[in-house]
Scaffold this motif. Structure first.
Motif, PDB file in Angstrom:
ATOM      1  N   PHE A  25       8.570  30.186   9.216  1.00 35.39           N
ATOM      2  CA  PHE A  25       7.134  30.372   8.915  1.00 35.39           C
ATOM      3  C   PHE A  25       6.247  29.732  10.046  1.00 35.39           C
ATOM      4  N   GLU A  26       6.833  28.381  10.564  1.00 38.84           N
ATOM      5  CA  GLU A  26       6.162  27.826  11.616  1.00 38.84           C
ATOM      6  C   GLU A  26       5.613  28.775  12.854  1.00 38.84           C
ATOM      7  N   ASN A  32      -4.901  27.795  12.819  1.00 43.13           N
ATOM      8  CA  ASN A  32      -5.952  28.114  11.992  1.00 43.13           C
ATOM      9  C   ASN A  32      -5.430  28.467  10.626  1.00 43.13           C
ATOM     10  N   ASP A  33      -4.375  29.487  10.710  1.00 47.48           N
ATOM     11  CA  ASP A  33      -3.769  30.133   9.517  1.00 47.48           C
ATOM     12  C   ASP A  33      -3.174  28.909   8.883  1.00 47.48           C
ATOM     13  N   PHE A  34      -2.463  28.042   9.480  1.00 49.68           N
ATOM     14  CA  PHE A  34      -1.825  26.840   8.782  1.00 49.68           C
ATOM     15  C   PHE A  34      -2.977  25.948   7.853  1.00 49.68           C
ATOM     16  N   ALA A  39      -5.010  24.548   2.689  1.00 47.70           N
ATOM     17  CA  ALA A  39      -6.138  24.438   1.812  1.00 47.70           C
ATOM     18  C   ALA A  39      -5.806  25.281   0.478  1.00 47.70           C
ATOM     19  N   TRP A  40      -5.200  26.672   0.845  1.00 49.33           N
ATOM     20  CA  TRP A  40      -5.079  27.321  -0.373  1.00 49.33           C
ATOM     21  C   TRP A  40      -4.136  26.868  -1.194  1.00 49.33           C
ATOM     22  N   ARG A  70     -10.908  18.551   8.368  1.00 49.25           N
ATOM     23  CA  ARG A  70     -12.552  18.517   7.906  1.00 49.25           C
ATOM     24  C   ARG A  70     -12.689  20.047   7.454  1.00 49.25           C
ATOM     25  N   LYS A  71     -12.004  20.962   8.065  1.00 50.02           N
ATOM     26  CA  LYS A  71     -11.833  22.382   7.726  1.00 50.02           C
ATOM     27  C   LYS A  71     -11.301  22.643   6.528  1.00 50.02           C
ATOM     28  N   CYS A  72      -9.888  21.880   6.481  1.00 49.00           N
ATOM     29  CA  CYS A  72      -9.126  22.254   5.178  1.00 49.00           C
ATOM     30  C   CYS A  72      -9.847  21.628   4.011  1.00 49.00           C
TER      31      CYS A  72
END
Length: 152
Positions: A25-26, A32-34, A39-40, A70-72
């Motif tokens: 996965f990594e 950005n996707d991580f 967050a999801w 911060r975005k998360c």
């Protein structure tokens, strides 16, 4: 990339085989996707699942810079449980326990305030969770001393 589908695949693998490496996965996930996947997961799963996710990806997660964090937090979109789980992760598994850090991320004091002054590293449940992933002592030490790396 369908963030929710990918996040569900990752959490399924973590539940089914927590010792299996997540390198597959990594290697496919951009930073950005991580952030979006994190967050999801924080917004849509419970405490233990979120902590398992963050522990499994501890190196990737603790290497996010403040803007990415911060975005998360923004993507969690004021979901109280998601923000609480994120805050608890830092208090349970790292040395990040400063009000200033959580203020920088725009996490309300009512969420992080209840954790300040408590020492969670010696909590038996948290230790058992760390052990369930087969984390090496060096990795656990690094995670518990992530403070300097995170704020630098």
């Amino acid at each position: 990339m369908n963030i929710s589908t990918y996040a569900q695949e990752i959490t399924k693998q973590i539940h089914e085989n927590p010792l299996l490496p997540v390198t597959e996965f990594e290697n496919k996930i951009s930073r950005n996707d991580f952030v979006e996947i994190s967050a999801w997961v924080l917004k849509n799963y419970g405490r233990t699942t979120c902590h398992k996710f963050l522990l499994k990806f501890n190196d990737t997660f603790t290497n996010l810079n403040l803007n990415e964090l911060r975005k998360c937090v923004q993507l969690i979109d004021n979901d109280i449980l998601g923000l609480d789980v994120l805050t608890a992760f830092y208090f349970f598994f790292t040395d990040i326990n400063s009000a200033d850090f959580f203020e920088e991320l725009n996490i309300p004091q009512k969420i992080y305030g209840k954790y300040i002054g408590n020492h969670y590293h010696d909590n038996p449940f948290n230790k058992k969770l760390l052990e369930s992933f087969g984390l090496e002592p060096d990795t656990i030490f690094s995670l518990q001393n992530v403070w300097k790396k995170q704020v630098a």
